[in-house]
Enzyme design. Structure first.
Site, PDB file in Angstrom:
ATOM      1  N   SER A 147     -96.501  39.892  17.542  1.00  0.00           N
ATOM      2  CA  SER A 147     -96.032  39.394  16.239  1.00  0.00           C
ATOM      3  C   SER A 147     -95.459  37.989  16.281  1.00  0.00           C
ATOM      4  O   SER A 147     -95.178  37.411  15.224  1.00  0.00           O
ATOM      5  CB  SER A 147     -94.987  40.353  15.669  1.00  0.00           C
ATOM      6  OG  SER A 147     -95.588  41.578  15.314  1.00  0.00           O
TER       7      SER A 147
ATOM      8  N   ASP B 211     -97.665  47.292   0.510  1.00  0.00           N
ATOM      9  CA  ASP B 211     -97.982  47.823   1.843  1.00  0.00           C
ATOM     10  C   ASP B 211     -97.823  49.340   1.861  1.00  0.00           C
ATOM     11  O   ASP B 211     -96.699  49.849   1.807  1.00  0.00           O
ATOM     12  CB  ASP B 211     -97.047  47.191   2.876  1.00  0.00           C
ATOM     13  CG  ASP B 211     -97.213  47.806   4.248  1.00  0.00           C
ATOM     14  OD1 ASP B 211     -98.294  48.376   4.527  1.00  0.00           O
ATOM     15  OD2 ASP B 211     -96.267  47.699   5.059  1.00  0.00           O
TER      16      ASP B 211
ATOM     17  N   ASP C 150     -99.765  50.178  10.169  1.00  0.00           N
ATOM     18  CA  ASP C 150     -98.560  49.364  10.286  1.00  0.00           C
ATOM     19  C   ASP C 150     -97.588  50.101  11.200  1.00  0.00           C
ATOM     20  O   ASP C 150     -97.715  51.316  11.420  1.00  0.00           O
ATOM     21  CB  ASP C 150     -97.929  49.158   8.906  1.00  0.00           C
ATOM     22  CG  ASP C 150     -96.938  48.011   8.896  1.00  0.00           C
ATOM     23  OD1 ASP C 150     -97.279  46.953   8.337  1.00  0.00           O
ATOM     24  OD2 ASP C 150     -95.835  48.161   9.448  1.00  0.00           O
TER      25      ASP C 150
ATOM     26  N   HIS D  63     -93.923  48.901   4.076  1.00  0.00           N
ATOM     27  CA  HIS D  63     -92.757  48.080   3.757  1.00  0.00           C
ATOM     28  C   HIS D  63     -92.598  47.847   2.257  1.00  0.00           C
ATOM     29  O   HIS D  63     -91.717  47.079   1.844  1.00  0.00           O
ATOM     30  CB  HIS D  63     -92.876  46.722   4.458  1.00  0.00           C
ATOM     31  CG  HIS D  63     -92.818  46.803   5.953  1.00  0.00           C
ATOM     32  ND1 HIS D  63     -91.643  46.714   6.662  1.00  0.00           N
ATOM     33  CD2 HIS D  63     -93.803  46.986   6.877  1.00  0.00           C
ATOM     34  CE1 HIS D  63     -91.900  46.810   7.961  1.00  0.00           C
ATOM     35  NE2 HIS D  63     -93.205  46.983   8.114  1.00  0.00           N
TER      36      HIS D  63
ATOM     37  N   CYS E 116     -94.243  42.675   8.999  1.00  0.00           N
ATOM     38  CA  CYS E 116     -95.184  43.595   8.356  1.00  0.00           C
ATOM     39  C   CYS E 116     -96.607  43.336   8.847  1.00  0.00           C
ATOM     40  O   CYS E 116     -97.186  42.270   8.613  1.00  0.00           O
ATOM     41  CB  CYS E 116     -95.109  43.421   6.837  1.00  0.00           C
ATOM     42  SG  CYS E 116     -96.343  44.379   5.936  1.00  0.00           S
TER      43      CYS E 116
END
Length: 655
Positions: free
Chosen positions: A327, A351, A364, A370, A383
């Site tokens: 990430s 999401d 996810d 989220h 996310c």
């Protein structure tokens, strides 16, 4: 009649003069013959001995190798003098092994010394003498001096030896020297070979290798008249040596210690750099090794321990380790979306906890998702779904072209050897990377995981640090380097090392959006607990990168996996937010979540850098779980992680 008598008389006088002259010439030749007999026969043995005993020898004199210090003058590599016992095989009367046996009666010569000597005889035939034993004690020197008359061709020499006073600290940055080999000599430019006559050691790794010619100096010589046994009779002429230049590294060795202690027994890497100058402030590769082991030739036991270790301590991870960025890649994806017009800061998605692409579900990290996510929230809460969708829209080649300008998939040009490029995937890259026609094709499903720093993406920690420096410094950063200044070995004049500054054409308002979100990660996001109460304002991004893929309907369970198959923990950081003075990129191999395993190490580094704080107790890492003994090694972690052409399902555990 009178004329005839006069002519006869003159002829007789002429003949007499000729005879006298002939007798004189014969007498002179006789004297010369007597002299030749005297020199060649009577005095033959005498003059042969004199001719043999007096020879002219050109003896190289080695320059003192340059010293390496950190930015504050702490010595990282220096020299010391010690005595060596050396043999010139050509001058030995009898077998070399027999001479060594006799020497061993009053000098401790080990089997290792013998093996090393034999190896050097094979590898270094060009040198006049070969070291049998290094670092003799004063008592051993005295014993040999008394017995020296018995050993023509054997001498005690005073030589300079390299020493690394701090041992393992910053070992991968400094590197080490070792015995010079024929391969080293062959790599030298032709004009440099003369300067290396008589040289016994050569830079093998790290700064010692990349700055070898700067550190070496200029070899001098003594033209000497020497006896047949090698003893000097008189010096005919000399050329003085010029000592090697000294190097001042940009590393702050105290910051380096803080970080290395924070890692403890864990494997990983950290780069801390000043984005404005490109100076590397800390260069950590864990585990490390002791460079002193290599100076005089590493023994087999220590070599086997290092070379076969499952933790791979000889790998220079910041420049050789290629890892998925996880990430920590998302801020770059967000900037690409803004710059290329794929998103605005306020544009949001809903999401549900996954992204459905055809029949494939990319999950996810948060079950249920989220909720409504804009760009700020996508970075602060990390996310995945936001970036799955974004990657699908952008496509692999668009991502490649944008990311390349940040140095991903390219060498940074740091002043260290063996830097890897990593992999920044594209359709062209895949066509060239595989031989099988079916593997050459790029599948649309492979693009999705690239958006969260997975898939074919593999970069070095140094690349990640440099890219982050470009991002948070408003598109302008100097290329990274370890040597801050070069100090002349004679005049001690210092010249700073300046590297190229790269400037990217980016919109400032877009950079500010991303930097504000990275500051939000520390203030209210995934790193908020770690950086609570810090006396400075920083930004960052946590990351967790998969080492192996997770199958359909499976859930990531670290406990059930072998240690070397667990996720990597990553963190990128910078501070202060408005005008960064330090940028950090780090990875802790197989340690799990970036927020819990990597971010606390960055916090300790910044606490020292800005506040002068050191860990409360040596080796403590508050907030980081205690490491295991790691019985299994990271066989795959330094290689590109390749996913199936169209994975059935992605399961990426995130912060």
């Amino acid at each position: 009649m009178s004329n005839l008598n006069n002519t006869d008389r003159e002829l007789r006088h002429f003949r007499n003069r000729i005879m006298a002259l002939a007798v004189l010439v014969l007498f002179c030749f006789f004297l010369l013959l007597l002299r030749f007999v005297w020199l060649q026969v009577v005095r033959h043995s005498n003059y042969v001995a004199q001719a043999e005993e007096n020879r002219i020898s050109i003896v190289p004199t080695m320059p003192s190798r340059g010293i390496i210090t950190d930015r504050n003058g702490v010595v990282l590599a220096n020299n010391y003098s010690a005595y060596t016992l050396e043999i010139t095989p050509a001058k030995i009367e009898g077998k070399v092994d027999e001479v060594i046996d006799e020497l061993s009666l009053f000098i401790d010569i080990t089997s290792r010394d013998r093996k090393r000597f034999r190896r050097r005889m094979e590898e270094t035939k060009r040198f006049e003498s070969i070291v049998l034993k290094s670092k003799l004690t004063d008592e051993e020197v005295a014993r040999f001096i008394v017995q020296r008359y018995r050993f023509p061709g054997v001498e005690v020499q005073a030589r300079m030896f390299r020493q690394y006073p701090l041992g393992e600290v910053a070992a991968h940055a400094i590197g080490y020297i070792g015995r010079i080999s024929q391969k080293d000599i062959d790599r030298l430019p032709e004009e440099e070979e003369t300067n290396y006559q008589g040289t016994t050691h050569y830079g093998k790794e790290g700064i010692e290798k990349s700055y070898e010619r700067v550190l070496h100096g200029v070899t001098g010589y003594e033209e000497m008249e020497v006896s047949a046994s090698g003893r000097a009779v008189r010096t005919l002429s000399t050329r003085s040596t010029v000592p090697g230049n000294n190097l001042v590294l940009s590393i702050d060795i105290e910051l380096q210690r803080v970080v290395e202690e924070a890692f403890g027994k864990r494997r990983g890497a950290l780069i801390a750099m000043d984005p404005a100058t490109g100076e590397i402030l800390a260069y950590v590769s864990k585990p490390a090794f002791n460079p002193n082991l290599f100076v005089d030739g590493i023994d087999q036991q220590n070599w086997d321990e290092l070379n076969t270790s499952i933790n791979r301590p000889l790998i220079n991870r910041p420049v050789r380790g290629a890892y998925p960025p996880g990430s920590t890649y998302k801020p770059f994806m967000a900037l690409a979306a803004l710059e290329l017009g794929y998103r605005t800061p306020r544009a949001a998605i809903s999401d549900p906890g996954y992204f459905l692409y055809g029949n494939h579900r990319f999950r996810d990290d948060k079950v249920g998702g989220h909720g409504i996510v804009d760009m700020y929230k996508s970075i602060v809460q990390s996310c995945d779904t936001y970036y799955y969708i974004l990657a699908s829209e952008m496509g692999v080649d668009t991502m490649h072209d944008f990311m390349k300008q940040f140095g991903f998939g390219e060498q940074t040009g740091i002043d260290l050897p063996h830097e890897r490029k990593g992999i920044l995937p594209s359709t062209e890259w895949k066509r060239n990377a595989y031989r099988n026609p079916n593997q050459k094709k790029w599948y649309a499903g492979e693009t999705i995981s690239l958006g969260i720093g997975q898939g074919y993406n593999t970069f070095t920690p140094l690349q990640l640090a440099y890219a982050t420096a470009l991002l948070v410094s408003n598109g302008s950063a100097a290329r990274p380097h370890l040597v801050k200044e070069i100090e002349d070995g004679v005049t001690h004049e210092r010249k700073p090392v300046v590297t190229e500054t790269v400037r990217l054409e980016l919109k400032q308002e877009n950079i500010e959006v991303v930097k504000r979100a990275m500051a939000g990660v520390v203030k209210e996001g995934t790193a908020a607990r770690v950086f609570g109460g810090a006396g400075y304002v920083s930004g960052g991004k946590t990351g967790t990168a998969q080492v192996i893929g997770i199958g359909k309907n499976e859930k990531y369970n670290a406990v059930a996996l072998a240690e070397h198959k667990r996720d990597h923990a990553l963190y990128t950081a910078f501070a202060p937010v408005d005008n960064p003075k330090i940028v950090i990129a780090l990875i802790v191999e197989n340690a799990g979540f970036g927020a819990s395993a990597a971010a606390p190490i960055a916090r300790k580094a910044m606490d020292y850098f800005f506040l002068g704080k050191k860990p409360v107790s040596e080796g403590s890492t508050r907030g980081v779980p205690e490491p295991d003994d790691y019985p299994e090694g990271p066989d795959e972690v330094l290689q590109p992680i390749l996913t199936p052409a169209i994975p059935e399902e992605e399961n990426t555990e995130e912060e």
